[in-house]
Design an enzyme around this catalytic site. Structure first.
Site, PDB file in Angstrom:
ATOM      1  N   GLY A 172       0.784  -1.234   0.000  1.00 55.33           N
ATOM      2  CA  GLY A 172       0.000   0.000   0.000  1.00 55.33           C
ATOM      3  C   GLY A 172       0.812   1.279   0.000  1.00 55.33           C
ATOM      4  O   GLY A 172       0.349   2.323  -0.462  1.00 55.33           O
ATOM      5  N   ASP A 231       0.822   3.318   4.257  1.00 57.94           N
ATOM      6  CA  ASP A 231      -0.219   4.134   3.638  1.00 57.94           C
ATOM      7  C   ASP A 231      -1.228   4.633   4.668  1.00 57.94           C
ATOM      8  O   ASP A 231      -1.586   5.798   4.687  1.00 57.94           O
ATOM      9  CB  ASP A 231      -0.928   3.351   2.507  1.00 57.94           C
ATOM     10  N   PHE A 269     -13.889   3.356   3.871  1.00 57.58           N
ATOM     11  CA  PHE A 269     -12.888   2.594   3.124  1.00 57.58           C
ATOM     12  C   PHE A 269     -12.434   3.410   1.929  1.00 57.58           C
ATOM     13  O   PHE A 269     -13.218   3.768   1.062  1.00 57.58           O
ATOM     14  CB  PHE A 269     -13.428   1.236   2.674  1.00 57.58           C
ATOM     15  N   VAL A 270     -11.144   3.719   1.904  1.00 58.61           N
ATOM     16  CA  VAL A 270     -10.618   4.604   0.867  1.00 58.61           C
ATOM     17  C   VAL A 270      -9.668   3.851  -0.063  1.00 58.61           C
ATOM     18  O   VAL A 270      -9.017   2.875   0.344  1.00 58.61           O
ATOM     19  CB  VAL A 270      -9.906   5.824   1.485  1.00 58.61           C
ATOM     20  N   ASP A 309      -4.974   2.102  10.448  1.00 59.36           N
ATOM     21  CA  ASP A 309      -6.388   1.796  10.671  1.00 59.36           C
ATOM     22  C   ASP A 309      -6.515   1.301  12.110  1.00 59.36           C
ATOM     23  O   ASP A 309      -6.561   2.104  13.038  1.00 59.36           O
ATOM     24  CB  ASP A 309      -6.827   0.757   9.624  1.00 59.36           C
ATOM     25  N   ASP A 348      -5.647   0.025  -1.841  1.00 61.87           N
ATOM     26  CA  ASP A 348      -6.357  -0.880  -2.740  1.00 61.87           C
ATOM     27  C   ASP A 348      -7.638  -1.430  -2.151  1.00 61.87           C
ATOM     28  O   ASP A 348      -7.852  -1.408  -0.939  1.00 61.87           O
ATOM     29  CB  ASP A 348      -5.458  -2.075  -3.074  1.00 61.87           C
ATOM     30  N   ARG A 376      -5.004   0.914  -6.933  1.00 64.04           N
ATOM     31  CA  ARG A 376      -3.774   1.512  -6.395  1.00 64.04           C
ATOM     32  C   ARG A 376      -3.247   2.624  -7.297  1.00 64.04           C
ATOM     33  O   ARG A 376      -2.598   3.557  -6.842  1.00 64.04           O
ATOM     34  CB  ARG A 376      -2.672   0.448  -6.282  1.00 64.04           C
ATOM     35  N   LYS A 390      -6.985   6.721  10.661  1.00 63.44           N
ATOM     36  CA  LYS A 390      -8.406   6.747  11.024  1.00 63.44           C
ATOM     37  C   LYS A 390      -8.501   6.824  12.540  1.00 63.44           C
ATOM     38  O   LYS A 390      -8.418   5.795  13.222  1.00 63.44           O
ATOM     39  CB  LYS A 390      -9.116   5.472  10.529  1.00 63.44           C
TER      40      LYS A 390
HETATM   41  P1  IMP Z   1      -4.509  -2.007  10.312  1.00 65.33           P
HETATM   42  O1  IMP Z   1      -3.644  -3.172  10.613  1.00 65.33           O
HETATM   43  O2  IMP Z   1      -5.937  -2.206  10.705  1.00 65.33           O
HETATM   44  O3  IMP Z   1      -3.985  -0.698  10.863  1.00 65.33           O
HETATM   45  O4  IMP Z   1      -4.589  -1.881   8.733  1.00 65.33           O
HETATM   46  C1  IMP Z   1      -3.513  -1.414   8.038  1.00 65.33           C
HETATM   47  C2  IMP Z   1      -3.574  -1.854   6.604  1.00 65.33           C
HETATM   48  O5  IMP Z   1      -4.887  -2.167   6.175  1.00 65.33           O
HETATM   49  C3  IMP Z   1      -3.113  -0.718   5.737  1.00 65.33           C
HETATM   50  O6  IMP Z   1      -1.730  -0.759   5.523  1.00 65.33           O
HETATM   51  C4  IMP Z   1      -3.907  -0.943   4.478  1.00 65.33           C
HETATM   52  O7  IMP Z   1      -3.193  -1.802   3.604  1.00 65.33           O
HETATM   53  C5  IMP Z   1      -5.166  -1.635   4.911  1.00 65.33           C
HETATM   54  N1  IMP Z   1      -6.282  -0.694   5.040  1.00 65.33           N
HETATM   55  C6  IMP Z   1      -6.852  -0.238   6.171  1.00 65.33           C
HETATM   56  N2  IMP Z   1      -7.824   0.635   5.903  1.00 65.33           N
HETATM   57  C7  IMP Z   1      -7.861   0.740   4.560  1.00 65.33           C
HETATM   58  C8  IMP Z   1      -8.686   1.517   3.646  1.00 65.33           C
HETATM   59  O8  IMP Z   1      -9.564   2.320   4.013  1.00 65.33           O
HETATM   60  N3  IMP Z   1      -8.413   1.345   2.331  1.00 65.33           N
HETATM   61  C9  IMP Z   1      -7.457   0.495   1.857  1.00 65.33           C
HETATM   62  N4  IMP Z   1      -6.670  -0.228   2.668  1.00 65.33           N
HETATM   63  C10 IMP Z   1      -6.888  -0.110   4.010  1.00 65.33           C
HETATM   64 MG    MG Z   2      -0.982  -1.707   3.652  1.00 62.30          MG
END
Ligand code: IMP
Ligand code: MG
Length: 180
Positions: free
Chosen positions: A45, A101, A153-154, A104, A160, A166, A132
């Site tokens: 990402g 990227d 969701f972006v 979350d 992606d 992407r 977020k």
């Molecule tokens: P986390 O482990 O929940 O913090 O998620 C991190 C990863 O999830 C990021 O590096 C992204 O690849 C993916 N991700 C989380 N939210 C989004 C979104 O809104 N769009 C696309 N990818 C996301």
């Molecule tokens: Mg990622």
């Protein structure tokens, strides 16, 4: 691609502007120490963000590659983060900046940070283009943040859905009916 987006969150010009500002913030923090900086992007990402960001950094740096994957399928549900491919450079006593990227829930970045901290870098900092706040723990250690966004969701600019979108140059909210 554009018709799959509910709306544009950040047009490409705004992203470029913010990326330049972030590079300036990063340069201020590392200053003279920047000779030995190793940037570890969280793939895939971060690739577009990484490419733009590092071209704005006015000092020497290296890229250390490691692959973490979290989502088996599509959006933010399910799937634990897994280390797919380990780092290709020695980061012991080096300054390390993790680039991702989006922050979350923080599960992915926590795994990356833990992996790297165990190798005794001189310093460990993290830079994300998006965060977020609704999901990320308040005290999650991240030193550089591009934009705080709503819990939607972006896609685009490296982000992606099922590995698509992407290459879309702007960041937009994916129409919910496409992944519901
Ligand atoms: P986390 O482990 O929940 O913090 O998620 C991190 C990863 O999830 C990021 O590096 C992204 O690849 C993916 N991700 C989380 N939210 C989004 C979104 O809104 N769009 C696309 N990818 C996301
Ligand atoms: Mg990622």
């Amino acid at each position: 691609m554009q018709r799959d987006l509910a709306r544009i969150l950040f047009p490409r010009e705004r992203i470029q502007e913010r990326v330049r500002e972030m590079a300036a913030e990063i340069s201020t923090v590392y200053g003279e120490d920047s000779q030995g900086l190793i940037i570890v992007p969280v793939l895939s990402g971060s690739i577009i963000f990484l490419a733009d960001l590092i071209r704005c950094l006015p000092f020497m740096m290296k890229i250390g590659l490691m692959t973490i994957s979290r989502y088996r399928g599509a959006t933010t549900t399910g799937g634990e983060a897994r280390l797919i491919q380990d780092l290709n450079v020695d980061i012991r006593q080096r300054h390390v900046l993790v680039v991702d990227d989006i922050l979350d829930t923080g599960n992915t970045l926590r795994i990356v940070q833990d992996q790297l901290r165990g190798r005794q870098p001189a310093s460990l900092r993290t830079c994300v283009l998006l965060r977020k706040p609704a999901k990320a723990p308040k005290d999650f250690p991240v030193e550089f943040v591009g934009f705080d966004i709503e819990d939607a969701f972006v896609v685009g600019y490296g982000l992606d859905y099922n590995d698509l979108y992407r290459n879309w140059p702007d960041i937009g909210v994916l129409r919910p009916e496409l992944y519901a």
